[in-house]
Design a protein around this motif. Structure first.
Motif, PDB file in Angstrom:
ATOM      1  N   ARG A  40      54.192   3.806  55.912  1.00  0.00           N
ATOM      2  CA  ARG A  40      53.629   5.115  56.188  1.00  0.00           C
ATOM      3  C   ARG A  40      52.420   5.057  57.121  1.00  0.00           C
ATOM      4  O   ARG A  40      52.183   5.972  57.899  1.00  0.00           O
ATOM      5  CB  ARG A  40      53.238   5.817  54.896  1.00  0.00           C
ATOM      6  CG  ARG A  40      52.194   5.108  54.067  1.00  0.00           C
ATOM      7  CD  ARG A  40      51.640   6.042  53.027  1.00  0.00           C
ATOM      8  NE  ARG A  40      51.144   7.261  53.655  1.00  0.00           N
ATOM      9  CZ  ARG A  40      50.377   8.139  53.035  1.00  0.00           C
ATOM     10  NH1 ARG A  40      50.035   7.951  51.796  1.00  0.00           N
ATOM     11  NH2 ARG A  40      49.944   9.215  53.658  1.00  0.00           N
ATOM     12  N   ALA A  59      55.212  17.653  50.675  1.00  0.00           N
ATOM     13  CA  ALA A  59      55.473  16.853  51.867  1.00  0.00           C
ATOM     14  C   ALA A  59      55.445  17.729  53.112  1.00  0.00           C
ATOM     15  O   ALA A  59      55.836  18.893  53.073  1.00  0.00           O
ATOM     16  CB  ALA A  59      56.834  16.173  51.737  1.00  0.00           C
ATOM     17  N   THR A  61      53.401  12.574  58.019  1.00  0.00           N
ATOM     18  CA  THR A  61      52.689  12.391  56.754  1.00  0.00           C
ATOM     19  C   THR A  61      51.629  13.447  56.509  1.00  0.00           C
ATOM     20  O   THR A  61      51.087  13.537  55.412  1.00  0.00           O
ATOM     21  CB  THR A  61      52.018  11.008  56.718  1.00  0.00           C
ATOM     22  OG1 THR A  61      51.119  10.882  57.831  1.00  0.00           O
ATOM     23  CG2 THR A  61      53.062   9.899  56.776  1.00  0.00           C
ATOM     24  N   ARG A  62      51.332  14.255  57.524  1.00  0.00           N
ATOM     25  CA  ARG A  62      50.316  15.301  57.385  1.00  0.00           C
ATOM     26  C   ARG A  62      50.893  16.620  57.883  1.00  0.00           C
ATOM     27  O   ARG A  62      51.633  16.660  58.876  1.00  0.00           O
ATOM     28  CB  ARG A  62      49.059  14.949  58.175  1.00  0.00           C
ATOM     29  CG  ARG A  62      48.313  13.737  57.641  1.00  0.00           C
ATOM     30  CD  ARG A  62      47.035  13.496  58.403  1.00  0.00           C
ATOM     31  NE  ARG A  62      46.163  14.650  58.387  1.00  0.00           N
ATOM     32  CZ  ARG A  62      44.968  14.695  58.962  1.00  0.00           C
ATOM     33  NH1 ARG A  62      44.517  13.632  59.600  1.00  0.00           N
ATOM     34  NH2 ARG A  62      44.228  15.779  58.898  1.00  0.00           N
ATOM     35  N   ARG A  79      55.978  10.224  53.284  1.00  0.00           N
ATOM     36  CA  ARG A  79      54.696   9.772  52.721  1.00  0.00           C
ATOM     37  C   ARG A  79      54.873   8.640  51.730  1.00  0.00           C
ATOM     38  O   ARG A  79      53.928   7.900  51.441  1.00  0.00           O
ATOM     39  CB  ARG A  79      53.992  10.939  52.038  1.00  0.00           C
ATOM     40  CG  ARG A  79      53.604  12.066  52.987  1.00  0.00           C
ATOM     41  CD  ARG A  79      52.888  13.172  52.245  1.00  0.00           C
ATOM     42  NE  ARG A  79      53.662  13.617  51.115  1.00  0.00           N
ATOM     43  CZ  ARG A  79      53.163  14.278  50.070  1.00  0.00           C
ATOM     44  NH1 ARG A  79      51.885  14.563  50.045  1.00  0.00           N
ATOM     45  NH2 ARG A  79      53.937  14.651  49.079  1.00  0.00           N
ATOM     46  N   GLU A 125      46.354  11.918  49.196  1.00  0.00           N
ATOM     47  CA  GLU A 125      47.591  12.047  48.445  1.00  0.00           C
ATOM     48  C   GLU A 125      47.411  12.900  47.202  1.00  0.00           C
ATOM     49  O   GLU A 125      48.291  13.659  46.814  1.00  0.00           O
ATOM     50  CB  GLU A 125      48.113  10.662  48.054  1.00  0.00           C
ATOM     51  CG  GLU A 125      48.546   9.838  49.261  1.00  0.00           C
ATOM     52  CD  GLU A 125      49.058   8.485  48.848  1.00  0.00           C
ATOM     53  OE1 GLU A 125      48.984   8.173  47.634  1.00  0.00           O
ATOM     54  OE2 GLU A 125      49.540   7.743  49.710  1.00  0.00           O
TER      55      GLU A 125
END
Length: 628
Positions: free
Chosen positions: A517, A486, A525-526, A512, A480
């Motif tokens: 999550r 994002a 999220t990636r 995220r 993070e």
């Protein structure tokens, strides 16, 4: 196939145990086992106290490599090599191990490159809180495999009196050494089982002296090395037992080749019907294909052995299986190389992809040699022997290249990723600074430092800021702090059928920060992951929902929220087997899913929502059930 020993085996073994050579060799081997234990204990004490040699990685890692491997090599070689050849061999290995250990320590030492806080954390401890002066797992594992191959080839060459031994000698020595190592490992494990059993028995009568003794490193380290070296010696002076175990092991394993040939052959034929797309969607095709190739190589050699027994007519069945099996690695390697090439072309080189490429190179050499052997009718598969010898030398060269600056995977991957960034193939917002910091070793941190200090460089200011953040990070699991932007759902998620679009609120939402999550598909999220999504309507009178597929993970269903707050939420996941995944996707794309009401309802008690979770077990995929 009988493995019984001849009647005079016991007497021969007894004579061997009491021969002058055996007594001298045994004493030397036991002395080396004790010496190894003492050296390892001294290094462990320094490492545990974080003092002395442990504070000098460039000295500690080579010393540990020498103490861990050189005595075992000497124990295995004593009695087989002349004193002169033994000393030359140990000296050559010492130079190689020291060189590889120094380079491994240098590439992992980041204390002088990182800011003060992160640099101190890196120097003092790794991600598990232990000093980071230990050899890398890659160095240790490749050293084990490389020393095994080199030792077998050295002993076989010395036994034949020439640099390149006969294949029979290579085969005999390699399998003998393997059985010895397995026996020594088993013996050491059982040795400790006896000690732990004794400790448990004494504890029953409130005597804890043995338990306290076993906890002392000055006791359990030398005792372990002594047990291992003693087991190597005992197995070496009883060659008939080792030969019997090897014969039994090869006989059992050889019967697996026909089954493996049928399974892998059926898989290759199935691809003609299914196509390659399902294979690529797994995102692990390269590893599985190379693993299947390695399995075939092992089983082929358990049947081929030294090649002499295949000339008899009683082995026609195995000879036929062997010819077919020798043809299978070639298509497997071609598919693996193609799969790896697709990933490299799209995302560039990483450490794991460089390692996979080297494995594919070795597998390609095996596949080419075995295919030629299978297609040749004259030499009765003798090309298998020459292929094994040539590839063994090639493996040693590849290992040395990977563990040295010649082909360091981290150096190659960092250079390629930076090239993609400079060429515009990877936009700065998508560049993985986390990889440079924690997987690029010294080379990645050096590039991060250069990027963080750029003045009017070719990259946007955001690159300089992210590089500075990455340098200050000391937690490899926390992405993070490096991934502030994002992921773009519109880019990461492929919508089906073509032409449909995800709802604007779904795309704009920052997943995220969602409280669930860790349960979400990785593409949400990636920024470096891809998913497939289908717009579905579980309730014909309700709004459309989004069904997201992330590889072989359970598909996730997202629904819009009517109660304010987060516009979209994870509604749940479908329990589905991988075999049913493709049919589920096709049915969803046609809009033909037949949604059923839940077996139980949720309950609301005075504003408290109680959710009913239904446990299901999916045992098979019945396509018709999806459309009923």
């Amino acid at each position: 196939m009988s493995t019984a020993l001849p009647d005079n085996a016991s007497q021969d073994d007894n004579d061997a145990l009491h021969s002058p050579v055996s007594i001298l060799s045994g004493r030397l081997r036991i002395a080396l086992g004790v010496l190894q234990g003492v050296l390892l204990y001294a290094l462990y004490a320094s490492w545990n106290a974080k003092s002395g040699l442990a504070m000098q990685p460039l000295l500690f890692v080579p010393a540990l490599m020498l103490a861990a491997f050189l005595p075992i090599v000497a124990v295995s070689a004593i009695g087989h090599l002349s004193r002169r050849n033994l000393l030359i061999w140990l000296a050559a290995l010492a130079v190689i191990l020291c060189g590889l250990g120094v380079y491994d320590a240098w590439r992992a030492d980041l204390s002088s490159l990182l800011p003060s806080a992160a640099g101190k954390a890196c120097c003092d401890a790794d991600m598990n809180g232990q000093p980071s002066v230990l050899p890398s797992a890659t160095l240790f594992l490749l050293a084990v495999a490389g020393l095994f191959i080199a030792q077998a080839m050295m002993l076989a060459g010395d036994a034949d009196g020439r640099r390149i031994a006969s294949y029979r000698s290579y085969f005999e020595m390699a399998w003998k050494l393997l059985v010895q190592l397995l026996f020594a490992t088993l013996f050491t494990g059982l040795f400790w089982l006896v000690l732990e059993t004794g400790n448990a028995l004494f504890s029953l009568i409130k005597l804890d002296f043995l338990g306290k003794l076993l906890e002392k490193s000055w006791f359990h380290i030398p005792v372990t090395t002594l047990a291992f070296s003693s087991a190597l010696h005992l197995s070496d002076v009883r060659p008939q037992i080792v030969a019997g175990i090897r014969k039994l092991l090869l006989t059992l394993l050889s019967w697996l080749l026909p089954m493996a040939t049928i399974v892998i052959g059926a898989f290759l034929l199935s691809i003609l019907a299914t196509g390659l797309e399902p294979l690529w969607q797994t995102r692990r095709a390269t590893h599985v294909l190379l693993g299947a190739t390695a399995l075939l190589v092992v089983l082929i050699n358990t049947v081929y052995q030294n090649g002499n027994h295949l000339t008899s007519g009683s082995h026609r069945f195995f000879t036929a299986c062997l010819r077919v099996a020798c043809l299978l690695p070639a298509p497997l390697v071609l598919l693996a190389v193609y799969s790896l090439g697709l990933r490299v072309a799209e995302y560039g080189w990483t450490v794991s992809r460089v390692a996979a490429a080297t494995c594919a190179l070795v597998a390609a050499m095996y596949a080419a040699g075995y295919a030629l052997a299978a297609l040749s009718r004259r030499d009765k598969l003798q090309r298998i022997a020459s292929t094994n010898v040539l590839v063994s030398f090639a493996i040693l060269i590849v290992f040395l290249a990977l563990l040295s600056p010649l082909a360091d995977p981290a150096r190659i991957a960092v250079a390629d990723q930076l090239h993609r960034l400079a060429a515009g193939k990877t936009v700065p917002e998508r560049f993985d600074f986390h990889f440079l910091r924690f997987d690029g070793a010294r080379f990645g941190v050096q590039e991060l430092k250069r990027l963080s200090e750029q003045k009017n460089g070719p990259y946007p200011a955001a690159v300089e800021q992210k590089a500075r953040q990455a340098l200050a990070s000391n937690n490899r699991w926390n992405r993070e702090e490096l991934d502030e932007i994002a992921p773009d759902a519109a880019t990461n998620i492929r919508v089906h059928p073509a032409g449909r679009q995800l709802p604007k609120e779904f795309v704009a939402q920052d997943w995220r920060n969602d409280k669930q999550r860790w349960s979400l598909p990785s593409c949400m999220t990636r920024g470096d992951r891809q998913c497939d999504a289908y717009l579905v309507k579980p309730d014909p009178a309700g709004a459309e929902q989004v069904l997201v597929f992330d590889g072989n993970s359970m598909p996730a269903l997202f629904a819009s929220s009517d109660a304010g707050g987060t516009p979209w939420q994870l509604a749940g996941k479908l329990m589905v087997t991988p075999s049913c995944m493709e049919e589920l996707k096709k049915t969803a794309e046609r809009g033909a899913l037949n949604w059923q009401l839940p077996l139980q309802r949720d309950i609301d008690i005075n504003g408290v929502h109680l959710r009913m979770q239904v446990e299901q077990t999916v045992t098979k995929c019945a396509p018709d059930e999806l459309k009923k």
